[in-house]
Design a protein around this motif. Structure first.
Motif, PDB file in Angstrom:
ATOM      1  N   GLN A 196       1.968  -2.468   0.728  1.00  0.00           N
ATOM      2  CA  GLN A 196       2.448  -1.569  -0.319  1.00  0.00           C
ATOM      3  C   GLN A 196       1.279  -1.018  -1.133  1.00  0.00           C
ATOM      4  OE1 GLN A 196       2.693  -2.074  -3.986  1.00  0.00           O
ATOM      5  NE2 GLN A 196       3.479   0.026  -4.047  1.00  0.00           N
ATOM      6  N   LEU A 197       0.339  -1.873  -1.496  1.00  0.00           N
ATOM      7  CA  LEU A 197      -0.816  -1.434  -2.268  1.00  0.00           C
ATOM      8  C   LEU A 197      -1.675  -0.460  -1.472  1.00  0.00           C
ATOM      9  CD1 LEU A 197      -1.827  -4.882  -3.833  1.00  0.00           C
ATOM     10  CD2 LEU A 197      -0.892  -2.918  -5.061  1.00  0.00           C
ATOM     11  N   LEU A 198      -1.838  -0.735  -0.200  1.00  0.00           N
ATOM     12  CA  LEU A 198      -2.632   0.138   0.657  1.00  0.00           C
ATOM     13  C   LEU A 198      -1.944   1.485   0.843  1.00  0.00           C
ATOM     14  CD1 LEU A 198      -5.292  -0.013   2.262  1.00  0.00           C
ATOM     15  CD2 LEU A 198      -3.932  -0.638   4.261  1.00  0.00           C
ATOM     16  N   ASN A 199      -0.635   1.482   1.001  1.00  0.00           N
ATOM     17  CA  ASN A 199       0.112   2.718   1.168  1.00  0.00           C
ATOM     18  C   ASN A 199       0.057   3.566  -0.103  1.00  0.00           C
ATOM     19  OD1 ASN A 199       1.684   4.560   2.597  1.00  0.00           O
ATOM     20  ND2 ASN A 199       3.605   3.607   1.990  1.00  0.00           N
ATOM     21  N   THR A 200       0.150   2.923  -1.250  1.00  0.00           N
ATOM     22  CA  THR A 200       0.026   3.626  -2.528  1.00  0.00           C
ATOM     23  C   THR A 200      -1.346   4.270  -2.658  1.00  0.00           C
ATOM     24  OG1 THR A 200       1.574   2.118  -3.622  1.00  0.00           O
ATOM     25  CG2 THR A 200       0.087   3.350  -5.045  1.00  0.00           C
ATOM     26  N   PHE A 201      -2.356   3.549  -2.235  1.00  0.00           N
ATOM     27  CA  PHE A 201      -3.720   4.083  -2.240  1.00  0.00           C
ATOM     28  C   PHE A 201      -3.829   5.318  -1.346  1.00  0.00           C
ATOM     29  CE2 PHE A 201      -7.542   3.929   0.524  1.00  0.00           C
ATOM     30  CZ  PHE A 201      -8.497   4.354  -0.386  1.00  0.00           C
ATOM     31  N   ILE A 202      -3.267   5.238  -0.146  1.00  0.00           N
ATOM     32  CA  ILE A 202      -3.327   6.339   0.808  1.00  0.00           C
ATOM     33  C   ILE A 202      -2.662   7.601   0.255  1.00  0.00           C
ATOM     34  CG2 ILE A 202      -2.287   7.155   2.985  1.00  0.00           C
ATOM     35  CD1 ILE A 202      -4.755   5.643   3.497  1.00  0.00           C
ATOM     36  N   LYS A 203      -1.582   7.422  -0.476  1.00  0.00           N
ATOM     37  CA  LYS A 203      -0.795   8.563  -0.958  1.00  0.00           C
ATOM     38  C   LYS A 203      -1.231   9.084  -2.324  1.00  0.00           C
ATOM     39  CE  LYS A 203       3.243   6.515  -0.334  1.00  0.00           C
ATOM     40  NZ  LYS A 203       4.708   6.284  -0.178  1.00  0.00           N
ATOM     41  N   ASN A 204      -2.265   8.474  -2.903  1.00  0.00           N
ATOM     42  CA  ASN A 204      -2.734   8.905  -4.218  1.00  0.00           C
ATOM     43  C   ASN A 204      -3.442  10.262  -4.102  1.00  0.00           C
ATOM     44  OD1 ASN A 204      -4.299   9.181  -6.698  1.00  0.00           O
ATOM     45  ND2 ASN A 204      -3.848   7.030  -7.060  1.00  0.00           N
ATOM     46  N   PRO A 205      -2.912  11.308  -4.740  1.00  0.00           N
ATOM     47  CA  PRO A 205      -3.486  12.651  -4.593  1.00  0.00           C
ATOM     48  C   PRO A 205      -4.825  12.833  -5.309  1.00  0.00           C
ATOM     49  CG  PRO A 205      -1.727  12.682  -6.216  1.00  0.00           C
ATOM     50  CD  PRO A 205      -1.719  11.305  -5.616  1.00  0.00           C
ATOM     51  N   LYS A 206      -5.182  11.904  -6.182  1.00  0.00           N
ATOM     52  CA  LYS A 206      -6.424  12.038  -6.936  1.00  0.00           C
ATOM     53  C   LYS A 206      -7.632  11.487  -6.180  1.00  0.00           C
ATOM     54  CE  LYS A 206      -4.156  11.740 -11.466  1.00  0.00           C
ATOM     55  NZ  LYS A 206      -4.116  10.999 -12.764  1.00  0.00           N
ATOM     56  N   ILE A 207      -7.380  10.877  -5.032  1.00  0.00           N
ATOM     57  CA  ILE A 207      -8.463  10.284  -4.250  1.00  0.00           C
ATOM     58  C   ILE A 207      -8.760  11.167  -3.045  1.00  0.00           C
ATOM     59  CG2 ILE A 207      -9.230   8.230  -3.004  1.00  0.00           C
ATOM     60  CD1 ILE A 207      -7.176   6.637  -4.605  1.00  0.00           C
ATOM     61  N   SER A 208     -10.009  11.496  -2.841  1.00  0.00           N
ATOM     62  CA  SER A 208     -10.397  12.388  -1.753  1.00  0.00           C
ATOM     63  C   SER A 208     -10.209  11.736  -0.392  1.00  0.00           C
ATOM     64  CB  SER A 208     -11.854  12.825  -1.913  1.00  0.00           C
ATOM     65  OG  SER A 208     -12.722  11.729  -1.675  1.00  0.00           O
ATOM     66  N   ASP A 209     -10.090  12.581   0.639  1.00  0.00           N
ATOM     67  CA  ASP A 209      -9.958  12.073   2.000  1.00  0.00           C
ATOM     68  C   ASP A 209     -11.176  11.248   2.397  1.00  0.00           C
ATOM     69  OD1 ASP A 209      -7.506  13.234   2.294  1.00  0.00           O
ATOM     70  OD2 ASP A 209      -8.179  14.850   3.609  1.00  0.00           O
ATOM     71  N   ASP A 210     -12.357  11.693   1.987  1.00  0.00           N
ATOM     72  CA  ASP A 210     -13.581  10.973   2.348  1.00  0.00           C
ATOM     73  C   ASP A 210     -13.588   9.563   1.777  1.00  0.00           C
ATOM     74  OD1 ASP A 210     -14.510  13.118   3.748  1.00  0.00           O
ATOM     75  OD2 ASP A 210     -15.907  13.810   2.204  1.00  0.00           O
ATOM     76  N   LEU A 211     -13.156   9.431   0.519  1.00  0.00           N
ATOM     77  CA  LEU A 211     -13.143   8.115  -0.108  1.00  0.00           C
ATOM     78  C   LEU A 211     -12.069   7.231   0.517  1.00  0.00           C
ATOM     79  CD1 LEU A 211     -14.340   6.238  -2.158  1.00  0.00           C
ATOM     80  CD2 LEU A 211     -12.860   7.238  -3.924  1.00  0.00           C
ATOM     81  N   LYS A 212     -10.935   7.826   0.852  1.00  0.00           N
ATOM     82  CA  LYS A 212      -9.881   7.060   1.520  1.00  0.00           C
ATOM     83  C   LYS A 212     -10.370   6.547   2.869  1.00  0.00           C
ATOM     84  CE  LYS A 212      -5.969   9.459  -0.646  1.00  0.00           C
ATOM     85  NZ  LYS A 212      -4.867  10.424  -0.452  1.00  0.00           N
ATOM     86  N   GLU A 213     -11.003   7.423   3.628  1.00  0.00           N
ATOM     87  CA  GLU A 213     -11.497   7.030   4.943  1.00  0.00           C
ATOM     88  C   GLU A 213     -12.561   5.944   4.838  1.00  0.00           C
ATOM     89  OE1 GLU A 213     -12.769  10.702   6.623  1.00  0.00           O
ATOM     90  OE2 GLU A 213     -10.721  11.414   7.044  1.00  0.00           O
TER      91      GLU A 213
END
Length: 206
Positions: free
Chosen positions: A150-167
């Motif tokens: 759940q925490l990881l999914n919330t992180f993935i869907k956070n619009p304020k975090i860039s794709d590069d940082l997510k990856e």
């Protein structure tokens, strides 16, 4: 020259998924016997392939249980069966970051690692670093594998975090247990997720 390995993957196929093309050199059994005895849930054309090709084929055929079982050096089938119906897990493996054979394997093996780390923490006494420690001991009983998803999914869907940082976080931090307790769990309660993800973890000196 290929050096001999310590463990024979034929006798321990559930734990050591070494490339099948080397099996003939490690055992007197022929590949047909090995296939039927140790890999009965693989089709004929899925057996005897290099690991990458096999993983891609299993993923393409949506044979995710077999992919979890044979896709890494450890058997993650039990972990997959535990989380396969979890809605956050389903969203994660469908996301653009993890919707591949490699992404699926990375997620499942990371969850298996997190669960193992958490279990080990319960048997280890809290011993602070000689110079720097967390402000408080981490309460590892607070979350379990479903919470991590759940925490990881919330992180993935956070619009304020860039794709590069997510990856980057998915590639380098997804299997780090403390991240879930000191960073990811704070994303929903903070207006600056980048700060949460990149700042130094609070500590105190003894």
């Amino acid at each position: 020259m290929i050096q001999p390995i310590i463990y024979n993957p034929v006798s321990m196929p559930q734990s050591y998924n070494y490339p099948i093309q080397y099996l003939n050199g490690l055992t007197s059994q022929n590949l047909t016997d090995i296939h039927s005895k140790y890999y009965p849930d693989l089709a004929q054309d899925e057996f005897g392939l290099d690991t990458k090709t096999q993983n891609e084929l299993l993923y393409k055929r949506n044979k995710l249980q077999q992919l979890a079982k044979y896709g890494t050096y450890i058997n993650c089938e039990t972990t997959y069966n535990k989380i396969k119906n979890n809605s956050d897990f389903q969203e994660l493996i469908s996301s653009k970051y993890l919707n591949s054979a490699q992404g699926f394997i990375h997620l499942v093996s990371s969850m298996a690692s997190l669960e193992k780390q958490r279990t080990e923490k319960f048997t280890q006494p809290y011993i602070p670093n000689a110079n720097i420690i967390y402000s408080q001991p981490i309460n590892y009983k607070k979350y379990n594998i479903n919470d991590y998803l759940q925490l990881l999914n919330t992180f993935i869907k956070n619009p304020k975090i860039s794709d590069d940082l997510k990856e980057y976080f998915l590639a380098m931090k997804m299997d780090k247990l403390d991240i879930y307790y000191t960073r990811l769990d704070k994303l929903n309660t903070n207006s600056d997720p980048i700060k949460i993800l990149t700042e130094n973890i609070p500590y105190s000196k003894e």
